[in-house]
Write a protein that holds these residues in place. Structure first.
Motif, PDB file in Angstrom:
ATOM      1  N   CYS A  57      53.887  33.054  38.359  1.00 21.21           N
ATOM      2  CA  CYS A  57      54.074  34.333  39.045  1.00 21.21           C
ATOM      3  C   CYS A  57      53.758  34.176  40.527  1.00 21.21           C
ATOM      4  O   CYS A  57      52.707  33.652  40.886  1.00 21.21           O
ATOM      5  CB  CYS A  57      53.169  35.369  38.410  1.00 21.21           C
ATOM      6  SG  CYS A  57      53.345  36.995  39.131  1.00 21.21           S
ATOM      7  N   LEU A  59      52.466  35.239  43.990  1.00 22.81           N
ATOM      8  CA  LEU A  59      51.422  36.143  44.463  1.00 22.81           C
ATOM      9  C   LEU A  59      51.631  36.382  45.959  1.00 22.81           C
ATOM     10  O   LEU A  59      51.560  35.447  46.749  1.00 22.81           O
ATOM     11  CB  LEU A  59      50.055  35.516  44.202  1.00 22.81           C
ATOM     12  CG  LEU A  59      48.873  36.446  44.035  1.00 22.81           C
ATOM     13  CD1 LEU A  59      49.124  37.506  42.975  1.00 22.81           C
ATOM     14  CD2 LEU A  59      47.641  35.643  43.688  1.00 22.81           C
ATOM     15  N   ALA A  67      44.240  37.844  49.830  1.00 19.87           N
ATOM     16  CA  ALA A  67      44.841  38.675  48.787  1.00 19.87           C
ATOM     17  C   ALA A  67      44.730  40.132  49.231  1.00 19.87           C
ATOM     18  O   ALA A  67      43.653  40.594  49.575  1.00 19.87           O
ATOM     19  CB  ALA A  67      44.132  38.464  47.466  1.00 19.87           C
ATOM     20  N   ALA A  71      48.960  42.083  46.228  1.00 20.50           N
ATOM     21  CA  ALA A  71      48.634  40.940  45.380  1.00 20.50           C
ATOM     22  C   ALA A  71      47.850  41.397  44.141  1.00 20.50           C
ATOM     23  O   ALA A  71      48.090  40.898  43.032  1.00 20.50           O
ATOM     24  CB  ALA A  71      47.843  39.903  46.162  1.00 20.50           C
ATOM     25  N   GLN A  72      46.942  42.340  44.324  1.00 19.38           N
ATOM     26  CA  GLN A  72      46.178  42.867  43.190  1.00 19.38           C
ATOM     27  C   GLN A  72      47.096  43.598  42.205  1.00 19.38           C
ATOM     28  O   GLN A  72      46.942  43.465  40.984  1.00 19.38           O
ATOM     29  CB  GLN A  72      45.067  43.797  43.681  1.00 19.38           C
ATOM     30  CG  GLN A  72      44.023  43.104  44.533  1.00 19.38           C
ATOM     31  CD  GLN A  72      43.394  41.900  43.849  1.00 19.38           C
ATOM     32  OE1 GLN A  72      43.086  41.923  42.669  1.00 19.38           O
ATOM     33  NE2 GLN A  72      43.209  40.831  44.599  1.00 19.38           N
ATOM     34  N   LYS A  75      49.061  41.013  40.264  1.00 18.21           N
ATOM     35  CA  LYS A  75      48.200  40.380  39.252  1.00 18.21           C
ATOM     36  C   LYS A  75      48.034  41.273  38.023  1.00 18.21           C
ATOM     37  O   LYS A  75      48.098  40.798  36.890  1.00 18.21           O
ATOM     38  CB  LYS A  75      46.833  40.051  39.840  1.00 18.21           C
ATOM     39  CG  LYS A  75      46.702  38.647  40.310  1.00 18.21           C
ATOM     40  CD  LYS A  75      45.261  38.338  40.637  1.00 18.21           C
ATOM     41  CE  LYS A  75      45.057  36.855  40.480  1.00 18.21           C
ATOM     42  NZ  LYS A  75      43.741  36.417  40.867  1.00 18.21           N
ATOM     43  N   GLU A  79      49.327  40.161  34.378  1.00 15.55           N
ATOM     44  CA  GLU A  79      48.393  40.069  33.254  1.00 15.55           C
ATOM     45  C   GLU A  79      48.908  40.870  32.062  1.00 15.55           C
ATOM     46  O   GLU A  79      48.783  40.439  30.912  1.00 15.55           O
ATOM     47  CB  GLU A  79      46.999  40.540  33.664  1.00 15.55           C
ATOM     48  CG  GLU A  79      46.313  39.636  34.663  1.00 15.55           C
ATOM     49  CD  GLU A  79      46.063  38.226  34.156  1.00 15.55           C
ATOM     50  OE1 GLU A  79      45.797  38.044  32.957  1.00 15.55           O
ATOM     51  OE2 GLU A  79      46.146  37.288  34.983  1.00 15.55           O
ATOM     52  N   TYR A  91      49.458  31.490  38.889  1.00 16.05           N
ATOM     53  CA  TYR A  91      49.888  32.134  40.131  1.00 16.05           C
ATOM     54  C   TYR A  91      50.166  31.085  41.194  1.00 16.05           C
ATOM     55  O   TYR A  91      49.534  30.033  41.232  1.00 16.05           O
ATOM     56  CB  TYR A  91      48.810  33.099  40.628  1.00 16.05           C
ATOM     57  CG  TYR A  91      48.562  34.215  39.649  1.00 16.05           C
ATOM     58  CD1 TYR A  91      49.402  35.317  39.609  1.00 16.05           C
ATOM     59  CD2 TYR A  91      47.509  34.146  38.745  1.00 16.05           C
ATOM     60  CE1 TYR A  91      49.188  36.334  38.686  1.00 16.05           C
ATOM     61  CE2 TYR A  91      47.291  35.158  37.833  1.00 16.05           C
ATOM     62  CZ  TYR A  91      48.134  36.241  37.802  1.00 16.05           C
ATOM     63  OH  TYR A  91      47.924  37.240  36.898  1.00 16.05           O
TER      64      TYR A  91
END
Length: 137
Positions: A57, A59, A67, A71-72, A75, A79, A91
């Protein structure tokens, strides 16, 4: 080992896949983000057809390597995909992959409108290829 790559965006997800040997990345498809997030039939079909052992993935990091909120968000999305599919995720930094993808498509003579659906899968293939190359060293 076959690997798929996801370039996750708010509206769509670009998907690329490696060859069976895990040495060449190929752009595959763009799906609406919601179809990937909810493990819809269109995404499951890709997983069934290619049987990946890993999802790579992209990022989206800031140019300084930090980050950020995007980016969060990516993620969290990734997930969820990993939980839904039972496929592990790794990532990779995807900085500038979309810009590079646009340059490639522009050289092929595509207009901005024609590029819209293709940029994400080309970007996914670019960062997947970089990941594959790094793993083979």
């Amino acid at each position: 080992m076959r690997v798929i790559a996801l370039d996750i965006g708010r509206v769509r997800v670009g998907i690329a896949v490696s060859d069976a040997a895990g040495s060449i990345a190929l752009p595959l498809k763009v799906l609406p983000s919601n179809e990937v997030k909810t493990n819809a039939a269109s995404f499951r079909r890709i997983l069934e057809d290619y049987e990946p052992e890993l999802i790579v993935c992209g990022l989206p990091m800031s140019l300084s390597g930090e980050a950020n909120q995007q980016a969060q968000d990516v993620k969290a999305f990734a997930e969820l995909v990993s939980q839904n599919t039972h496929i592990p995720i790794e990532y990779v930094d995807e900085r500038l992959s979309s810009k590079e993808a646009k340059a490639i498509l522009h050289k092929q003579g595509l207009s901005e409108k024609a590029m819209r659906g293709k940029v994400d899968m080309v970007a996914a293939s670019l960062f997947l290829q970089a990941w594959l190359d790094a793993k083979s060293e």
